[in-house]
Write a protein that holds these residues in place. Structure first.
Motif, PDB file in Angstrom:
ATOM      1  N   UNK A   1       0.876  -1.225   0.111  1.00  0.00           N
ATOM      2  CA  UNK A   1      -0.002  -0.101  -0.023  1.00  0.00           C
ATOM      3  C   UNK A   1       0.966   1.371  -0.104  1.00  0.00           C
ATOM      4  N   UNK A   2       1.942   1.295   0.728  1.00  0.00           N
ATOM      5  CA  UNK A   2       2.741   2.326   0.831  1.00  0.00           C
ATOM      6  C   UNK A   2       3.600   2.830  -0.600  1.00  0.00           C
ATOM      7  N   UNK A   3       3.997   1.495  -1.290  1.00  0.00           N
ATOM      8  CA  UNK A   3       4.378   1.869  -2.472  1.00  0.00           C
ATOM      9  C   UNK A   3       3.449   2.475  -3.603  1.00  0.00           C
ATOM     10  N   UNK A   4       2.270   1.929  -3.304  1.00  0.00           N
ATOM     11  CA  UNK A   4       1.230   2.338  -4.234  1.00  0.00           C
ATOM     12  C   UNK A   4       0.895   4.079  -4.055  1.00  0.00           C
ATOM     13  N   UNK A   5       1.072   4.382  -2.850  1.00  0.00           N
ATOM     14  CA  UNK A   5       0.957   5.731  -2.547  1.00  0.00           C
ATOM     15  C   UNK A   5       1.997   6.539  -3.011  1.00  0.00           C
ATOM     16  N   UNK A   6       3.124   6.006  -2.931  1.00  0.00           N
ATOM     17  CA  UNK A   6       4.232   6.892  -3.313  1.00  0.00           C
ATOM     18  C   UNK A   6       3.901   6.996  -4.906  1.00  0.00           C
ATOM     19  N   UNK A   7       3.828   5.934  -5.662  1.00  0.00           N
ATOM     20  CA  UNK A   7       3.732   5.934  -7.140  1.00  0.00           C
ATOM     21  C   UNK A   7       2.684   6.830  -7.323  1.00  0.00           C
ATOM     22  N   UNK A   8       1.629   7.038  -6.746  1.00  0.00           N
ATOM     23  CA  UNK A   8       0.463   7.927  -7.004  1.00  0.00           C
ATOM     24  C   UNK A   8       0.522   9.448  -6.198  1.00  0.00           C
ATOM     25  N   UNK A   9       1.795   9.783  -5.920  1.00  0.00           N
ATOM     26  CA  UNK A   9       1.709  11.272  -5.589  1.00  0.00           C
ATOM     27  C   UNK A   9       1.716  11.533  -3.963  1.00  0.00           C
ATOM     28  N   UNK A  10       1.753  10.466  -3.372  1.00  0.00           N
ATOM     29  CA  UNK A  10       1.544  10.967  -1.546  1.00  0.00           C
ATOM     30  C   UNK A  10       2.992  11.694  -1.211  1.00  0.00           C
ATOM     31  N   UNK A  11       2.822  12.900  -0.682  1.00  0.00           N
ATOM     32  CA  UNK A  11       4.051  13.626  -0.485  1.00  0.00           C
ATOM     33  C   UNK A  11       4.187  13.361   1.270  1.00  0.00           C
ATOM     34  N   UNK A  12       3.378  13.219   1.950  1.00  0.00           N
ATOM     35  CA  UNK A  12       3.782  12.767   3.340  1.00  0.00           C
ATOM     36  C   UNK A  12       3.044  11.743   4.048  1.00  0.00           C
ATOM     37  N   UNK A  13       3.560  11.023   5.028  1.00  0.00           N
ATOM     38  CA  UNK A  13       2.938  10.056   5.762  1.00  0.00           C
ATOM     39  C   UNK A  13       3.085  10.021   7.010  1.00  0.00           C
ATOM     40  N   UNK A  14       1.817  10.172   8.142  1.00  0.00           N
ATOM     41  CA  UNK A  14       2.082  10.313   9.528  1.00  0.00           C
ATOM     42  C   UNK A  14       1.557   9.066  10.180  1.00  0.00           C
ATOM     43  N   UNK A  15       2.292   8.636  10.878  1.00  0.00           N
ATOM     44  CA  UNK A  15       1.919   7.475  11.747  1.00  0.00           C
ATOM     45  C   UNK A  15       2.014   7.804  13.404  1.00  0.00           C
ATOM     46  N   UNK A  16       1.005   7.158  13.866  1.00  0.00           N
ATOM     47  CA  UNK A  16       0.830   7.306  15.434  1.00  0.00           C
ATOM     48  C   UNK A  16       0.920   5.676  15.888  1.00  0.00           C
ATOM     49  N   UNK A  17       2.060   5.474  16.700  1.00  0.00           N
ATOM     50  CA  UNK A  17       2.107   4.023  17.076  1.00  0.00           C
ATOM     51  C   UNK A  17       2.470   4.162  18.678  1.00  0.00           C
ATOM     52  N   UNK A  18       1.855   3.142  19.328  1.00  0.00           N
ATOM     53  CA  UNK A  18       2.142   3.241  20.899  1.00  0.00           C
ATOM     54  C   UNK A  18       3.203   2.106  21.217  1.00  0.00           C
ATOM     55  N   UNK A  19       3.047   0.966  20.500  1.00  0.00           N
ATOM     56  CA  UNK A  19       4.091  -0.109  20.737  1.00  0.00           C
ATOM     57  C   UNK A  19       5.345  -0.020  19.854  1.00  0.00           C
ATOM     58  N   UNK A  20       6.452  -0.155  20.828  1.00  0.00           N
ATOM     59  CA  UNK A  20       7.780  -0.030  20.202  1.00  0.00           C
ATOM     60  C   UNK A  20       8.081  -1.163  19.315  1.00  0.00           C
ATOM     61  N   UNK A  21       7.513  -2.266  19.630  1.00  0.00           N
ATOM     62  CA  UNK A  21       7.708  -3.466  18.555  1.00  0.00           C
ATOM     63  C   UNK A  21       7.188  -3.080  17.374  1.00  0.00           C
ATOM     64  N   UNK A  22       6.085  -2.413  17.102  1.00  0.00           N
ATOM     65  CA  UNK A  22       5.267  -2.381  16.095  1.00  0.00           C
ATOM     66  C   UNK A  22       6.250  -1.069  15.355  1.00  0.00           C
ATOM     67  N   UNK A  23       6.465  -0.253  16.109  1.00  0.00           N
ATOM     68  CA  UNK A  23       7.427   0.912  15.404  1.00  0.00           C
ATOM     69  C   UNK A  23       8.627   0.295  14.690  1.00  0.00           C
ATOM     70  N   UNK A  24       9.156  -0.686  15.189  1.00  0.00           N
ATOM     71  CA  UNK A  24      10.395  -1.427  14.669  1.00  0.00           C
ATOM     72  C   UNK A  24      10.023  -1.886  13.294  1.00  0.00           C
TER      73      UNK A  24
END
Length: 62
Positions: A1-24
């Motif tokens: 999904x992220x590659x699709x976004x980049x290919x279609x002009x996404x300029x910024x991605x914001x993430x909110x993650x509480x779990x450090x393992x998920x962030x890794x």
């Protein structure tokens, strides 16, 4: 999904993650998809929204 976004002009991605393992795991996925260059993580949704709308300029002046 992220590659699709980049290919279609996404300029910024914001993430909110509480779990450090998920962030890794998300760091790995972001590097593989190329979104690590346009990705920022936030602790609150207002900051994330401000960055998505205005980008770096607004974050630095806020």
């Amino acid at each position: 999904m992220q590659q699709f976004g980049i290919q279609h002009g996404v300029k910024r991605v914001a993430e909110m993650v509480e779990n450090p393992l998920s962030a890794l795991q998300l760091n790995r996925v972001a590097r593989e998809s190329g979104t690590d260059k346009i990705l920022r993580r936030f602790s609150d949704d207002q900051s994330a929204r401000r960055w998505l709308i205005y980008g770096e300029e607004e974050v630095l002046s806020a």
